[in-house]
Design an enzyme around this catalytic site. Structure first.
Site, short mmCIF file in Angstrom:
data_model
loop_
_atom_site.label_atom_id
_atom_site.label_comp_id
_atom_site.label_asym_id
_atom_site.label_seq_id
_atom_site.Cartn_x
_atom_site.Cartn_y
_atom_site.Cartn_z
N THR A 148 34.37 60.78 35.71
CA THR A 148 35.53 60.56 36.56
C THR A 148 36.68 61.48 36.18
O THR A 148 37.07 61.54 35.01
CB THR A 148 36.01 59.10 36.38
OG1 THR A 148 34.90 58.24 36.58
CG2 THR A 148 37.10 58.76 37.37
N GLU A 149 37.20 62.22 37.16
CA GLU A 149 38.35 63.11 36.95
C GLU A 149 38.11 64.10 35.81
O GLU A 149 39.04 64.51 35.13
CB GLU A 149 39.63 62.30 36.68
CG GLU A 149 39.92 61.20 37.70
CD GLU A 149 40.34 61.74 39.07
OE1 GLU A 149 40.68 62.93 39.16
OE2 GLU A 149 40.33 60.95 40.03
#
Lengths: 401, 426
Positions: A148-149
């Site tokens: 994530t990210e």
């Protein structure tokens, strides 16, 4: 013979399950948490402006370049569920892309969560869930991973390696690299079997953030100009990693900025004017040798100037909400209730914590753009009301047993 | 630079926020090198003379005639026009004659109406008369003193400001702390409205305390946006002492503090309180203040059956206000229309998390406050519940709120006001 330089393009596709306005009187009474109208409206809009036309464009480019153009996607489980419900034609067009053989699908956490920062077992569970989903839809088990990210640390990398992935994508953060160039393959500091590809943030953001910025001294950008920048950058390195949100095309940068024309022209310009080859992440790590291990003791990400995790965790509101949420991990497992597990995943979406960020008071219009709440305080109140109801449900379920 | 400022009150004798704002502003102006002659209807002698020269209008001789403020201004206007209509003189001579004329007019004025009037300085039944007399005296004071700019605060002093402008020709700055629409909703007092509009039209610059008020001035009073400027109020805590307070009740305390009038939205606070109490027991609500809606509020609380958890304190002042904040866990300002609204800042200074209506000017400058529409009692109840129930929220709002309120300095606001003065002089 000398190895030719590579360009590795990767797009992130994700939409959160935005929460509805959930008042405290709903706690214990109403267990539907999501703003279905907003989620459907936004998904349909982005599908029409971005996903469908951009997928079409990529299919055309792949056909025109004789399959020399390659690209990678990571599509979160959250958005795949929304596609199923609201825009199944987008899934078909991704399948069409998969069928060209020029597209690699990458694994991530099922619902775009921050689990890697809280619980490794929860993290592994979600990654497995997502890998299975990708295999089911696109027919190939992912070998590469992106968190994530682009959140990454030595510890997370080691866990990813244990799960059997050979390659992971992360940010070419300046404070980590120092004098080093992001344009090489690196390895995890704990387990050198895991190769790392680092985002070239300058060249990526030239497209993702600055493309339409008229106050930028290099505006406007066309394919020839960008190719010159690529050639300049590759003097120090072997591979240029262009990682960005897929919504850049047509949504963040609207069609009127010329972003589609730019992307249509770029592959042809690269292939005709340079030695560059387009590669997917798996191809890159086969073609290029890693140059060094990379030490990342504290988590980094691709967000904001700081390139750390403070967009999601850091202020009191975010810490409180996330710690209350992750304290439930074992209980949710014990409850063995599919509905609860589903909501637990959705409540973990990093976006909910992003809305509680107080940094946007000083930093970035980016935060505002993505935020359905006026203030982080409202985001927190709403989230905590939902979470309070969820906790009640989990406790009730456990009592029943 | 010197400013003749017309006010209505000055600490320590204050009925509302206007006096406090004037005090802070005058201090800020002094720090920016601006001298202020502060005129007020009824000075008691214990005002803080270090920051400005205080002129007590009650000590100045002026007329004791019964006329409305507008009548009076027409008179001045009439006199000027009557004596200035001299054809065929060159500009230099004309200026000289006019100046002479003006001074003699003012002298006449004093001779004709040589009487002192004792102003009460309080809002009362013969308010219009007081406003008119204040204007008369204001004109006299203007002729007796030297200054560069006239600055008048709120409608009570506009006629005085306009009179001073007409008699001296100096530029006039009108400061709008509240409009008739804020005080009375749509049922405006037309007399007050007329005075406000006259003042704004006569002014060279209009300063509003928020963009909310600026829009009202532009849209409701038809004033050209070019001369209307927003200067957000600041807050001065220099004379404040920290106090230790013992809490009498174990429950959390949610507070409303202000006049209990239409403008302040007490009804919405009561309805929100009743919603919260249905779901959360460990809380008491306090409504501090008095006003024309007090009795109705008490009846409503009784009818809702929450009177054991909802308390009224009556009018609070001085240290009691601070004590009230000190025992509060949440401060709510549900104002229907609040040109600025200084009280949330006081609450934040005490470390109390705040919920403020979006229809308040202060919402334009605060980030660490929860903002709701005044009519949205569900959102208000939810915000109250959130702060009571989720400690992290209150902790953060309290800590960041304190930092934030400490940055709102009168020195900065005064700098903007000074720039506005300068723009009228060029």
């Amino acid at each position: 013979m000398e190895t030719k330089p590579s360009i590795c393009i990767y797009f992130q596709v994700h939409q959160p399950d935005r929460l509805r306005q959930y008042r405290f009187f709903d706690i214990g009474n109403d267990h539907h948490y999501y703003d279905d109208f907003a989620n459907r409206t936004i998904l349909r809009r982005v599908a029409e402006r971005c996903y469908l036309p951009m997928n079409r464009l990529l299919l055309d480019v792949i056909a025109a370049c004789g399959k020399k153009f390659k690209v990678a996607f990571s599509i979160s489980g959250s958005v795949i569920e929304q596609f199923e419900a609201y825009a199944p034609e987008v899934l078909d067009s991704f399948r069409e892309l998969a069928a060209t053989g020029c597209v690699e699908f990458i694994a991530e956490t099922y619902s775009h969560t921050l689990a890697s920062l809280f619980s490794m077992s929860e993290f592994e569970k979600q990654v497995k869930l997502h890998s299975n989903l990708v295999t089911k839809y696109f027919g190939k088990k992912p070998k590469c991973f992106r968190n994530t990210e682009l959140i990454y640390s030595d510890e997370i990398g080691a866990a990813v390696s244990r799960m059997g992935f050979s390659c992971m994508l992360t940010e070419g953060a300046k404070h980590i690299l120092g004098w080093k160039s992001p344009n090489y393959v690196y390895t995890n500091a704990v387990n050198p079997k895991l190769k790392l590809l680092l985002r070239n943030f300058t060249l990526s953001d030239d497209i993702a953030f600055r493309f339409s910025d008229r106050s930028w001294d290099k505006w406007p950008v066309d394919a020839d100009k960008y190719v010159a920048w690529l050639q300049d950058a590759i003097k120090d390195g072997e591979v240029i990693n262009l990682f960005m949100d897929y919504e850049t095309f047509g949504e963040h940068q609207s069609a009127s900025t010329g972003i589609f024309e730019f992307m249509r022209a770029l592959p042809e310009a690269v292939l005709s004017q340079t030695d560059f080859e387009f590669c997917t992440p798996s191809q890159v790590i086969k073609k290029h040798q890693p140059v060094a291990p990379l030490n990342v003791p504290f988590p980094i990400s691709w967000a904001d100037e700081e390139r750390d995790t403070t967009a999601w965790l850091g202020n009191e509101l975010q810490n409180e909400a996330s710690s209350k949420l992750y304290a439930l991990t074992d209980k949710v497992i014990a409850a063995e209730d599919p509905e609860l597990s589903k909501d637990f995943l959705r409540l973990q979406e990093s976006d909910h914590f992003y809305y509680m960020c107080t940094k946007f008071f000083s930093d970035g219009a980016v935060h505002n753009y993505f935020n359905p709440y006026d203030t982080p305080y409202e985001a927190f109140i709403n989230y905590m009301n939902v979470l309070s109801d969820f906790i009640l449900r989990v406790d009730r379920r456990l009592k029943q047993e | 630079m010197r400013v003749l400022m017309f006010g209505w009150e000055f600490p320590p004798h204050i009925a509302g926020g206007l006096g406090t704002a004037c005090y802070g502003m005058v201090r800020g102006l002094a720090n920016n090198g601006v001298d202020v002659l502060f005129v007020m209807p009824s000075a008691s002698g214990d005002e803080d003379g270090r920051v400005a020269r205080i002129i007590n209008a009650s000590d100045v001789e002026a007329a004791d005639i019964t006329c409305t403020p507008l009548d009076f201004l027409e008179r001045i206007n009439f006199l000027r026009i009557g004596t200035n209509m001299i054809p065929y003189v060159d500009p230099e001579d004309f200026t000289e004659m006019v100046e002479k004329d003006r001074h003699s007019q003012a002298e006449e004025f004093k001779v004709n109406f040589k009487q002192k009037y004792k102003f009460s300085g309080k809002y009362g039944t013969n308010l219009m008369e007081e406003v008119a007399r204040y204007a008369l005296v204001g004109g006299t004071i203007a002729m007796q003193n030297r200054f560069d700019v006239i600055h008048a605060h709120d409608w009570l002093t506009y006629p005085a400001g306009v009179a001073a402008k007409r008699l001296t020709g100096k530029p006039l700055v009108i400061h709008v702390h509240a409009t008739e629409y804020d005080r009375s909703g749509e049922n405006v007092n037309t007399q007050v409205y007329a005075i406000e509009k006259m003042g704004m039209e006569a002014a060279d610059r209009v300063i509003t305390v928020s963009n909310l008020t600026r829009n009202i001035v532009i849209n409701r009073y038809g004033i050209s946006p070019d001369k209307v400027f927003t200067v957000h109020n600041a807050v001065d805590f220099s004379n404040r002492n920290e106090m230790e307070v013992h809490r009498g009740v174990p429950e959390k305390v949610v507070t409303f503090l202000g006049r209990i009038t239409y403008q302040k939205g007490p009804d919405y606070f009561i309805e929100a309180a009743s919603k919260v109490l249905r779901y959360y027991k460990n809380v008491r609500f306090v409504m501090a203040g008095s006003g024309d809606l007090l009795n109705r509020s008490i009846r409503r609380v009784a009818k809702l059956g929450i009177a054991d958890r909802f308390h009224f304190t009556g009018f609070l002042k001085g240290a009691d206000v601070q004590r009230m904040f000190a025992v509060s866990d949440v401060y709510v300002m549900p104002s229907v229309s609040e040109p600025f609204g200084i009280s949330p800042l006081e609450a934040m200074k005490t470390g109390v998390p705040t919920i403020i209506s979006k229809q308040s000017g202060v919402a334009e400058v605060l980030r660490h406050s929860i903002k709701v529409d005044f009519w949205d009692i569900d959102a208000m109840a939810d915000a109250i519940y959130g702060i009571l129930r989720y400690p992290a929220l209150g902790a953060m709002a309290s800590r960041c709120g304190l930092d934030e309120v400490n940055t709102l300095k009168w020195n900065n606001a005064a700098k903007k006001i000074k720039e506005i003065y300068l723009s009228t002089i060029d």
